[in-house]
Design an enzyme around this catalytic site. Sequence first.
Site, mmCIF file in Angstrom:
data_model
loop_
_atom_site.group_PDB
_atom_site.id
_atom_site.type_symbol
_atom_site.label_atom_id
_atom_site.label_comp_id
_atom_site.label_asym_id
_atom_site.label_seq_id
_atom_site.Cartn_x
_atom_site.Cartn_y
_atom_site.Cartn_z
ATOM 1 N N CYS A 109 -19.994 23.374 -22.279
ATOM 2 C CA CYS A 109 -20.710 22.175 -22.709
ATOM 3 C C CYS A 109 -20.483 21.009 -21.737
ATOM 4 O O CYS A 109 -20.973 21.042 -20.623
ATOM 5 C CB CYS A 109 -20.335 21.823 -24.154
ATOM 6 S SG CYS A 109 -21.536 20.745 -24.958
ATOM 7 N N GLU B 282 -17.992 30.036 -28.517
ATOM 8 C CA GLU B 282 -17.057 30.184 -29.647
ATOM 9 C C GLU B 282 -17.727 29.938 -30.998
ATOM 10 O O GLU B 282 -17.092 30.108 -32.051
ATOM 11 C CB GLU B 282 -15.871 29.229 -29.477
ATOM 12 C CG GLU B 282 -16.097 27.796 -29.917
ATOM 13 C CD GLU B 282 -17.029 26.987 -29.025
ATOM 14 O OE1 GLU B 282 -17.440 25.889 -29.437
ATOM 15 O OE2 GLU B 282 -17.343 27.452 -27.900
ATOM 16 N N HIS C 103 -22.197 26.942 -26.817
ATOM 17 C CA HIS C 103 -20.845 27.156 -27.330
ATOM 18 C C HIS C 103 -20.619 28.629 -27.659
ATOM 19 O O HIS C 103 -21.000 29.098 -28.730
ATOM 20 C CB HIS C 103 -20.610 26.292 -28.578
ATOM 21 C CG HIS C 103 -20.326 24.861 -28.258
ATOM 22 N ND1 HIS C 103 -19.058 24.389 -28.025
ATOM 23 C CD2 HIS C 103 -21.151 23.799 -28.098
ATOM 24 C CE1 HIS C 103 -19.106 23.101 -27.744
ATOM 25 N NE2 HIS C 103 -20.380 22.720 -27.772
#
Length: 347
Positions: free
Chosen positions: A246, A326, A324
């Site tokens: 990011c 994750e 992202h």
Amino acid sequence: MEAVLVLEDGTVLKGYGFGAEKEVYGELVFTTVMTGYVEVLTDPSYKGQIVVMTYPLIGNYGVSERWFESDGIKVEGYVVREATSDSIKEFLKSYDIPGIEGIDTRFLTKKIRSGGVVKACLKTGEKIGKDEIEEIKEKVKDYKDISEIDLVPLVSTKKVIIHKPDKVKYRCVLIDCGVKKNIINNLLKRNCEVIQVPYNTSYDKILEYKPDFVLISNGPGDPKRLKEVIKTIKCLFGHLPLTGICLGNQLLALALGGDTYKMKFGHRGGNHPVKDLRDGKVYITSQNHGFAVKDVDADIIFKNLNDNTVEGIADKDILSVQFHPEARPGPRDTEFIFDQMVKLIRR
């Protein structure tokens, strides 16, 4: 409580207040995730912003610290159609964050999509008079643009924190610009010892830890304000693999001589389609950013299929993504990115 949301163009929306009794200012943005409101509230990348939830019912499944992405709520204010439980209201109150419900969030979302993000004020109180609203209209016009505010120092760790897995195979120095906990969790799952350092840690100090690779984290605000971090990244080139997520992707692009720009309303949600240009596969990703990369001197490896923006770059010993991997909230389609980061390690 009464509550008002005042936009810089003079738009006023009245609703019902919950959480803290307070007056806050920030950039008004929306996210389209249908679940994960706890993760949204605790995501450090939302620092400086008042967040509108497009999904109308918020609070259905309660609040748990297991879902926190940081040490607490980071948004400035919270806007929902309906707060459906006492737990979400108490959650905001416990962190002194105001919320407003009972307003037309669909109208707000369409307004931001057509005109772009705007500065706004959210005020809650027992009674909010017309004179107060007129004063707020003037104050919100004078409030700083998010590109004029240093937000990363407010969310970065102030001290070095070492996270150890059960079995250590690799060492990662994580430059914390506002990292989400699940990024650290994914590194630990891959047997990485994670040394979490403040955003302004010098490159020679980073090299003293003898890391196998460096990860520059997500975080809030305009990447061009982080001149110290960009300088550090430039000094690290050629010493070891560098990765980013990011904001980290934007900072790596700037260090490589590229450019970034502010988007009209950004990408915030859990359903953004991204194409891997290396093999043609498409993944649905979780995203939260208001700035994007352009004119970067590196291989572009991911692109957003909605607007063709850059979603990932690679170069020798460099791998970074705008989305992202994750998740939290959102799909876990791209967790394999962490495996690819580990594969960069020189052995």
